[in-house]
Motif scaffolding. Structure first.
Motif, PDB file in Angstrom:
ATOM      1  N   GLY A  74      -9.697   8.743   5.652  1.00 32.27           N
ATOM      2  CA  GLY A  74      -8.836   7.662   6.112  1.00 32.27           C
ATOM      3  C   GLY A  74      -9.473   6.288   6.159  1.00 32.27           C
ATOM      4  N   LYS A  75     -10.552   6.082   5.404  1.00 35.07           N
ATOM      5  CA  LYS A  75     -11.222   4.776   5.407  1.00 35.07           C
ATOM      6  C   LYS A  75     -10.281   3.674   4.928  1.00 35.07           C
ATOM      7  CE  LYS A  75     -14.287   6.274   2.537  1.00 35.07           C
ATOM      8  NZ  LYS A  75     -13.854   7.650   2.383  1.00 35.07           N
ATOM      9  N   THR A  76      -9.634   3.902   3.799  1.00 34.82           N
ATOM     10  CA  THR A  76      -8.739   2.897   3.233  1.00 34.82           C
ATOM     11  C   THR A  76      -7.598   2.606   4.197  1.00 34.82           C
ATOM     12  OG1 THR A  76      -9.292   3.583   0.998  1.00 34.82           O
ATOM     13  CG2 THR A  76      -7.236   2.353   1.274  1.00 34.82           C
ATOM     14  N   THR A  77      -6.994   3.633   4.746  1.00 34.60           N
ATOM     15  CA  THR A  77      -5.899   3.459   5.695  1.00 34.60           C
ATOM     16  C   THR A  77      -6.348   2.681   6.920  1.00 34.60           C
ATOM     17  OG1 THR A  77      -4.893   5.514   4.933  1.00 34.60           O
ATOM     18  CG2 THR A  77      -4.168   4.679   7.080  1.00 34.60           C
ATOM     19  N   ALA A  78      -7.533   2.985   7.436  1.00 32.72           N
ATOM     20  CA  ALA A  78      -8.043   2.286   8.621  1.00 32.72           C
ATOM     21  C   ALA A  78      -8.232   0.799   8.340  1.00 32.72           C
ATOM     22  CB  ALA A  78      -9.361   2.915   9.079  1.00 32.72           C
ATOM     23  N   VAL A  79      -8.791   0.469   7.188  1.00 32.63           N
ATOM     24  CA  VAL A  79      -9.015  -0.937   6.848  1.00 32.63           C
ATOM     25  C   VAL A  79      -7.683  -1.656   6.661  1.00 32.63           C
ATOM     26  CG1 VAL A  79      -9.965  -2.512   5.117  1.00 32.63           C
ATOM     27  CG2 VAL A  79     -11.314  -0.563   5.889  1.00 32.63           C
ATOM     28  N   ILE A  80      -6.758  -1.048   5.952  1.00 34.57           N
ATOM     29  CA  ILE A  80      -5.437  -1.663   5.744  1.00 34.57           C
ATOM     30  C   ILE A  80      -4.732  -1.873   7.080  1.00 34.57           C
ATOM     31  CG2 ILE A  80      -3.123  -1.266   4.807  1.00 34.57           C
ATOM     32  CD1 ILE A  80      -4.524   0.079   2.396  1.00 34.57           C
ATOM     33  N   ASP A  81      -4.760  -0.866   7.945  1.00 38.42           N
ATOM     34  CA  ASP A  81      -4.122  -1.002   9.256  1.00 38.42           C
ATOM     35  C   ASP A  81      -4.744  -2.144  10.053  1.00 38.42           C
ATOM     36  OD1 ASP A  81      -2.435   1.091   8.691  1.00 38.42           O
ATOM     37  OD2 ASP A  81      -3.509   2.555   9.948  1.00 38.42           O
ATOM     38  N   TYR A  82      -6.058  -2.254  10.008  1.00 42.31           N
ATOM     39  CA  TYR A  82      -6.738  -3.330  10.724  1.00 42.31           C
ATOM     40  C   TYR A  82      -6.322  -4.695  10.173  1.00 42.31           C
ATOM     41  CZ  TYR A  82     -10.260  -6.695  12.030  1.00 42.31           C
ATOM     42  OH  TYR A  82     -10.891  -7.833  12.464  1.00 42.31           O
ATOM     43  N   LEU A  83      -6.381  -4.845   8.856  1.00 37.82           N
ATOM     44  CA  LEU A  83      -6.045  -6.138   8.251  1.00 37.82           C
ATOM     45  C   LEU A  83      -4.602  -6.539   8.554  1.00 37.82           C
ATOM     46  CD1 LEU A  83      -7.895  -5.793   4.842  1.00 37.82           C
ATOM     47  CD2 LEU A  83      -8.506  -7.304   6.745  1.00 37.82           C
ATOM     48  N   GLU A  84      -3.701  -5.582   8.546  1.00 36.49           N
ATOM     49  CA  GLU A  84      -2.309  -5.883   8.873  1.00 36.49           C
ATOM     50  C   GLU A  84      -2.149  -6.237  10.342  1.00 36.49           C
ATOM     51  OE1 GLU A  84      -0.132  -2.483   7.483  1.00 36.49           O
ATOM     52  OE2 GLU A  84      -0.087  -3.232   5.422  1.00 36.49           O
ATOM     53  N   SER A  85      -2.929  -5.620  11.216  1.00 44.26           N
ATOM     54  CA  SER A  85      -2.789  -5.875  12.651  1.00 44.26           C
ATOM     55  C   SER A  85      -3.291  -7.261  13.047  1.00 44.26           C
ATOM     56  CB  SER A  85      -3.517  -4.806  13.465  1.00 44.26           C
ATOM     57  OG  SER A  85      -4.918  -4.984  13.391  1.00 44.26           O
ATOM     58  N   VAL A  86      -4.303  -7.778  12.359  1.00 44.36           N
ATOM     59  CA  VAL A  86      -4.831  -9.095  12.705  1.00 44.36           C
ATOM     60  C   VAL A  86      -4.179 -10.205  11.882  1.00 44.36           C
ATOM     61  CG1 VAL A  86      -7.043  -8.230  13.536  1.00 44.36           C
ATOM     62  CG2 VAL A  86      -6.812  -8.899  11.140  1.00 44.36           C
ATOM     63  N   GLU A  87      -3.380  -9.830  10.905  1.00 39.14           N
ATOM     64  CA  GLU A  87      -2.667 -10.779  10.047  1.00 39.14           C
ATOM     65  C   GLU A  87      -3.584 -11.880   9.522  1.00 39.14           C
ATOM     66  OE1 GLU A  87       0.863 -12.143  12.025  1.00 39.14           O
ATOM     67  OE2 GLU A  87       1.597 -10.120  12.354  1.00 39.14           O
ATOM     68  N   ALA A  88      -4.746 -11.506   9.084  1.00 37.43           N
ATOM     69  CA  ALA A  88      -5.718 -12.468   8.572  1.00 37.43           C
ATOM     70  C   ALA A  88      -5.699 -12.461   7.051  1.00 37.43           C
ATOM     71  CB  ALA A  88      -7.114 -12.105   9.053  1.00 37.43           C
ATOM     72  N   PRO A  89      -5.944 -13.614   6.445  1.00 35.59           N
ATOM     73  CA  PRO A  89      -6.062 -13.620   4.978  1.00 35.59           C
ATOM     74  C   PRO A  89      -7.250 -12.770   4.569  1.00 35.59           C
ATOM     75  CG  PRO A  89      -6.645 -15.756   5.904  1.00 35.59           C
ATOM     76  CD  PRO A  89      -6.164 -14.915   7.032  1.00 35.59           C
ATOM     77  N   HIS A  90      -7.109 -12.075   3.476  1.00 31.96           N
ATOM     78  CA  HIS A  90      -8.176 -11.181   3.024  1.00 31.96           C
ATOM     79  C   HIS A  90      -8.069 -10.980   1.519  1.00 31.96           C
ATOM     80  CE1 HIS A  90      -4.699  -8.624   3.805  1.00 31.96           C
ATOM     81  NE2 HIS A  90      -5.150  -7.868   2.828  1.00 31.96           N
ATOM     82  N   VAL A  91      -9.119 -10.410   0.972  1.00 31.22           N
ATOM     83  CA  VAL A  91      -9.155 -10.053  -0.447  1.00 31.22           C
ATOM     84  C   VAL A  91      -9.489  -8.575  -0.517  1.00 31.22           C
ATOM     85  CG1 VAL A  91     -10.399 -10.362  -2.622  1.00 31.22           C
ATOM     86  CG2 VAL A  91      -9.866 -12.340  -1.206  1.00 31.22           C
ATOM     87  N   TRP A  92      -8.731  -7.852  -1.299  1.00 38.32           N
ATOM     88  CA  TRP A  92      -9.002  -6.428  -1.508  1.00 38.32           C
ATOM     89  C   TRP A  92      -9.439  -6.268  -2.957  1.00 38.32           C
ATOM     90  CZ3 TRP A  92      -8.755  -2.536   2.057  1.00 38.32           C
ATOM     91  CH2 TRP A  92      -8.949  -1.240   1.569  1.00 38.32           C
ATOM     92  N   PHE A  93     -10.620  -5.777  -3.158  1.00 38.43           N
ATOM     93  CA  PHE A  93     -11.173  -5.657  -4.504  1.00 38.43           C
ATOM     94  C   PHE A  93     -11.664  -4.235  -4.700  1.00 38.43           C
ATOM     95  CE2 PHE A  93     -12.591  -7.982  -8.186  1.00 38.43           C
ATOM     96  CZ  PHE A  93     -13.579  -7.175  -8.721  1.00 38.43           C
ATOM     97  N   ARG A  94     -11.124  -3.568  -5.688  1.00 33.31           N
ATOM     98  CA  ARG A  94     -11.498  -2.175  -5.945  1.00 33.31           C
ATOM     99  C   ARG A  94     -12.408  -2.107  -7.165  1.00 33.31           C
ATOM    100  NH1 ARG A  94      -8.180   3.328  -6.097  1.00 33.31           N
ATOM    101  NH2 ARG A  94      -9.710   4.483  -7.273  1.00 33.31           N
ATOM    102  N   ILE A  95     -13.484  -1.370  -7.032  1.00 34.81           N
ATOM    103  CA  ILE A  95     -14.433  -1.157  -8.120  1.00 34.81           C
ATOM    104  C   ILE A  95     -14.351   0.314  -8.505  1.00 34.81           C
ATOM    105  CG2 ILE A  95     -16.871  -1.191  -8.767  1.00 34.81           C
ATOM    106  CD1 ILE A  95     -17.276  -3.308  -6.584  1.00 34.81           C
TER     107      ILE A  95
END
Length: 109
Positions: free
Chosen positions: A8-29
């Protein structure tokens, strides 16, 4: 953040970013991303022009010094990110696919 697949790492990060409503960049390698110069180029493009033209470019002079370049790049990147979004906290999610050989990415913080 590190844990085995499916924890659930990805889900945890997405949930956090949505909860703080902060601008962010998601980059997948993934395994197709072996060119460190292209990594920095694509990341720079996440800011959109005209800010991109002011960012350092990974050239042959940095092949032996990826940490030094990364430090220089991210200082400039986050300064422009902050100016563009008028926000204080900085967030960058970098997801590294488990099958990527280390190579130059191993030395980038």
């Amino acid at each position: 953040m590190a844990a085995p697949a499916g924890y659930g790492k990805t889900t945890a990060v997405i949930d956090y970013l949505e909860s703080v409503e902060a601008p962010h960049v998601w980059f997948r390698i993934d395994e197709g991303d072996q060119d460190i110069a292209r990594f920095f180029q694509y990341l720079a493009q996440s800011l959109a022009s005209p800010a991109v033209g002011n960012l350092p470019v990974f050239g042959v002079e940095y092949v032996e010094q990826p940490k030094e370049f990364a430090r220089r790049f991210f200082r400039a990147y986050f300064a422009r990110f902050e100016a563009r979004h008028h926000s204080g906290p900085r967030r960058l999610a970098r997801r590294r696919h488990a099958r990527i050989p280390g190579g130059a990415f191993r030395d980038v913080p």
